[in-house]
Design an enzyme around this catalytic site. Sequence first.
Site, PDB file in Angstrom:
ATOM      1  CB  CYS A 163      -0.866   0.116   0.987  1.00 11.07           C
ATOM      2  SG  CYS A 163      -2.083   0.894   0.424  1.00 11.07           S
ATOM      3  CG  HIS A 190       0.457  -3.046  -7.825  1.00 14.53           C
ATOM      4  ND1 HIS A 190      -1.397  -3.100  -8.477  1.00 14.53           N
ATOM      5  CD2 HIS A 190       1.846  -1.779  -8.441  1.00 14.53           C
ATOM      6  CE1 HIS A 190      -0.099  -1.552  -8.923  1.00 14.53           C
ATOM      7  NE2 HIS A 190       0.090  -1.335  -9.569  1.00 14.53           N
TER       8      HIS A 190
END
Length: 330
Positions: free
Chosen positions: A103, A172
């Site tokens: 995050c 990611h």
Amino acid sequence: MSVQIGNIDLGEFPLLLAPMEDVSDPPFRYVCKQNGADMMYTEFISSEGLIRDAAKSRQKLDIFEYERPIGIQIFGSDIEHMRKATEISTQAGPDLIDINYGCPVKNVACRGAGASLLQDIDKMVAMTKAVVNATHLPVTVKTRLGWDDNTKNVYEVAERLQDIGIKALTIHGRTRAQMYKGVADWTLIREIKRNPRIQIPIFGNGDIDSPEKAANWRLEYGVDGMMIGRAAIGYPWIFREVKHFFATGEKLQGPTIAERIEVCRTHLEKSVAWKGLKTGIFEMRRHYSNYFKGIDHFKEFRMKLVSAGTLEEVEDILNQIAIHYTEEMA
């Protein structure tokens, strides 16, 4: 060959629903599961919140049998708090525990959690080991390529986290510095997948927004599966469309107005059942424009939907939409 995480069999090339704050709640997960998501995660949950017994964090632990296999995703900056949060999460009965080291948002990363751990791999390893030792469930990790372009260290992260017992890694294809901007770069993900030392499943995440891209990147990058996030918001059909394209090489027709209304209605019903009438209706407002994205002249209906305050009103507007667009097509 099936992809395995511990004793969880995810089939040949699983499609995972990304954990997304304020999006991946049980009502949203329900409609994604109906449309072909193979594995899902809770919204990320603060380890501090769980230890303090904060109502919002506790509510995020809610999981339902129809969602399985499902992972609870936790984040934090304190190793001991992460260990305790793992024990609390394990009691909620998920199929696995996932750690968020990806995050990028300020109030997570700047508090030493999420992607900021990419700046301190030794601490990341120690934290992961504490989590692995605190549960009998498989532990997986989601992370990014690195903190910024000068520190793309996920290759080392993958090896070291596998060595202490994680069972899968989702990457990611952006750095923390990129946030969600620019284009996801999966080349490093491919290198990790090709590393002969890596035996655990490697999932790619970032920019999968069409069946064609999913099929091309599956071939190009050789990952074991894909995690889809933003492309599923208001469009849970992405999972079935990707699967259909994999199986046939043909593009599935997009959802009809009737299907959009039906899924929207189901999402609303689940939202109200889980959150109560007032909150369920209110929080559904952020989804309406996504469910009807690309539909001509929809603004007037959208304005009505976001101002509707009762279930009856919403139902009435959905019926109006059905009649309006059926007549338009006739």
